[in-house]
Design a protein around this motif. Structure first.
Motif, PDB file in Angstrom:
ATOM      1  N   GLN A 190     -25.454  17.244  38.138  1.00 36.14           N
ATOM      2  CA  GLN A 190     -25.881  17.891  36.893  1.00 36.14           C
ATOM      3  C   GLN A 190     -25.248  17.195  35.685  1.00 36.14           C
ATOM      4  OE1 GLN A 190     -24.658  21.929  37.847  1.00 36.14           O
ATOM      5  NE2 GLN A 190     -26.690  22.479  38.638  1.00 36.14           N
ATOM      6  N   SER A 191     -24.017  16.767  35.850  1.00 33.53           N
ATOM      7  CA  SER A 191     -23.331  16.055  34.762  1.00 33.53           C
ATOM      8  C   SER A 191     -24.000  14.719  34.464  1.00 33.53           C
ATOM      9  CB  SER A 191     -21.856  15.828  35.133  1.00 33.53           C
ATOM     10  OG  SER A 191     -21.183  17.063  35.244  1.00 33.53           O
ATOM     11  N   GLY A 192     -24.359  13.993  35.506  1.00 32.35           N
ATOM     12  CA  GLY A 192     -25.010  12.701  35.310  1.00 32.35           C
ATOM     13  C   GLY A 192     -26.336  12.848  34.572  1.00 32.35           C
ATOM     14  N   TYR A 193     -27.152  13.793  34.994  1.00 35.92           N
ATOM     15  CA  TYR A 193     -28.455  13.989  34.343  1.00 35.92           C
ATOM     16  C   TYR A 193     -28.282  14.471  32.902  1.00 35.92           C
ATOM     17  CZ  TYR A 193     -30.584  13.436  38.939  1.00 35.92           C
ATOM     18  OH  TYR A 193     -30.976  12.933  40.155  1.00 35.92           O
ATOM     19  N   THR A 194     -27.341  15.368  32.689  1.00 37.26           N
ATOM     20  CA  THR A 194     -27.141  15.906  31.338  1.00 37.26           C
ATOM     21  C   THR A 194     -26.575  14.837  30.412  1.00 37.26           C
ATOM     22  OG1 THR A 194     -26.793  18.103  32.266  1.00 37.26           O
ATOM     23  CG2 THR A 194     -26.030  17.750  30.010  1.00 37.26           C
ATOM     24  N   PHE A 195     -25.718  13.995  30.955  1.00 33.29           N
ATOM     25  CA  PHE A 195     -25.199  12.911  30.123  1.00 33.29           C
ATOM     26  C   PHE A 195     -26.325  11.944  29.744  1.00 33.29           C
ATOM     27  CE2 PHE A 195     -22.871   8.982  29.190  1.00 33.29           C
ATOM     28  CZ  PHE A 195     -22.043   9.471  28.205  1.00 33.29           C
ATOM     29  N   ALA A 240     -29.395  12.823  29.382  1.00 34.58           N
ATOM     30  CA  ALA A 240     -30.229  13.540  28.410  1.00 34.58           C
ATOM     31  C   ALA A 240     -29.699  13.334  26.993  1.00 34.58           C
ATOM     32  CB  ALA A 240     -30.278  15.035  28.755  1.00 34.58           C
ATOM     33  N   TRP A 241     -28.364  13.400  26.850  1.00 31.20           N
ATOM     34  CA  TRP A 241     -27.787  13.137  25.521  1.00 31.20           C
ATOM     35  C   TRP A 241     -28.200  11.761  25.025  1.00 31.20           C
ATOM     36  CZ3 TRP A 241     -22.820  10.224  24.496  1.00 31.20           C
ATOM     37  CH2 TRP A 241     -22.587  10.131  23.112  1.00 31.20           C
ATOM     38  N   MET A 276     -30.716   9.958  25.924  1.00 35.61           N
ATOM     39  CA  MET A 276     -32.148   9.917  25.609  1.00 35.61           C
ATOM     40  C   MET A 276     -32.399  10.491  24.206  1.00 35.61           C
ATOM     41  SD  MET A 276     -33.949   8.441  27.998  1.00 35.61           S
ATOM     42  CE  MET A 276     -35.662   9.036  28.017  1.00 35.61           C
ATOM     43  N   THR A 277     -31.719  11.581  23.874  1.00 38.78           N
ATOM     44  CA  THR A 277     -31.924  12.160  22.534  1.00 38.78           C
ATOM     45  C   THR A 277     -31.463  11.188  21.444  1.00 38.78           C
ATOM     46  OG1 THR A 277     -29.766  13.253  22.334  1.00 38.78           O
ATOM     47  CG2 THR A 277     -31.511  14.501  23.420  1.00 38.78           C
ATOM     48  N   ARG A 278     -30.433  10.412  21.729  1.00 43.55           N
ATOM     49  CA  ARG A 278     -29.953   9.447  20.732  1.00 43.55           C
ATOM     50  C   ARG A 278     -30.993   8.354  20.497  1.00 43.55           C
ATOM     51  NH1 ARG A 278     -24.435   7.316  23.040  1.00 43.55           N
ATOM     52  NH2 ARG A 278     -23.810   6.896  20.894  1.00 43.55           N
ATOM     53  N   TYR A 336     -34.177   8.594  21.062  1.00 43.16           N
ATOM     54  CA  TYR A 336     -35.308   9.263  20.390  1.00 43.16           C
ATOM     55  C   TYR A 336     -35.039   9.374  18.892  1.00 43.16           C
ATOM     56  CZ  TYR A 336     -38.763  12.829  19.211  1.00 43.16           C
ATOM     57  OH  TYR A 336     -39.798  13.520  18.634  1.00 43.16           O
ATOM     58  N   ALA A 366     -25.614   3.282  28.854  1.00 48.84           N
ATOM     59  CA  ALA A 366     -25.112   4.458  29.558  1.00 48.84           C
ATOM     60  C   ALA A 366     -26.165   4.974  30.546  1.00 48.84           C
ATOM     61  CB  ALA A 366     -24.724   5.551  28.566  1.00 48.84           C
ATOM     62  N   ALA A 403     -39.080   8.011  29.577  1.00 45.66           N
ATOM     63  CA  ALA A 403     -39.152   9.478  29.528  1.00 45.66           C
ATOM     64  C   ALA A 403     -40.215  10.006  30.490  1.00 45.66           C
ATOM     65  CB  ALA A 403     -39.432   9.942  28.101  1.00 45.66           C
TER      66      ALA A 403
END
Lengths: 152, 152
Positions: free
Chosen positions: B33-38, B40-41, B43-45, B47, B65, B138
């Motif tokens: 979960q940490s790997g995917y959430t990291f 995601a951050w 990806m938002t950057r 974007y 990253a 994405a």
């Protein structure tokens, strides 16, 4: 293209004309907790390799992951207003993190240096050198935690 | 050297003579979960950069990253017994993840390919190309989530 994950689930919004994603405090805390926890997994993998059967490729993957997280600029996630609050769990960052900026820079810089060195040493496949470098890197983790992360 | 974080707090133990760290199911779920959430951050950057003011260095950090996490071998964290359970939160991995192995390999392989390409494109600093590649990457995230991640 629908980019559902980050924009919907994590509710990151974009200020008009700004390159800075507006991150909610609870998401910033969650993102940084994720980065540190992901590194922790990779540290355990290197530890297991240097204390058990050594697999060069696994150590390279783990070291590269730590290096990329270390160099990702996570400092941006310690936004004003995130000294308290809950991401995956309540933040354990101490108030000193926001007041002792010079020391934060020193321990953070030391961590980055050793993480970059870890990736270089991992690439050589020299298990003894990796074990030594792992010790140096882990020490920088501990140094930061001792000063800036509250005990459970 | 005291490596407190992973070995004490996360209770990872080492089987004698084995390179495989014995990870508790709840820690394996937390790590993934940490790997995917990291990611995601990061990806938002990217974007935010391709839809706002473009900062080449920030995009490179974010893409590197994502690439390193993608190549880290997170498949090892989908251990038997982790189809149910709670890491940071209850796992949302669907049962199909463990039964449709061929499809998992396909969507995972597509994701890795596009994550590696993302890092290459980011290095060029070509914002338009990064925006296009972001869309392709994405899409691979969404493809996996649609098939293998339960909705909230």
């Amino acid at each position: 293209m629908v980019f559902k994950l980050a924009l919907a689930a994590l509710s990151v919004s974009l200020a008009a004309g700004s390159a800075v994603a507006q991150i909610k405090p609870e998401d910033a805390i969650k993102f940084r907790q994720s980065g540190y926890t992901f590194m922790a997994w990779n540290m355990t993998r290197i530890y297991a390799n240097v204390n058990g059967t050594y697999n060069k490729e696994e150590v390279i993957k783990a070291a590269n992951a730590i290096q990329a997280v270390a160099n990702s600029g996570m400092g941006a996630l310690f936004l004003p207003g995130t000294d308290k609050g809950t991401g995956w769990e309540p933040t354990r960052a101490k108030a000193e993190f926001w007041t002792e900026r010079e020391k934060v820079g020193q321990v953070g810089g030391a961590f980055n240096k050793e993480a970059n060195e870890m990736a270089k040493v991992a690439a050589t496949g020299d298990a003894a050198a990796v074990k030594e470098q792992f010790g140096r890197l882990a020490k920088t983790c501990d140094n930061c935690h001792d000063s800036f992360k509250a005990k459970r």
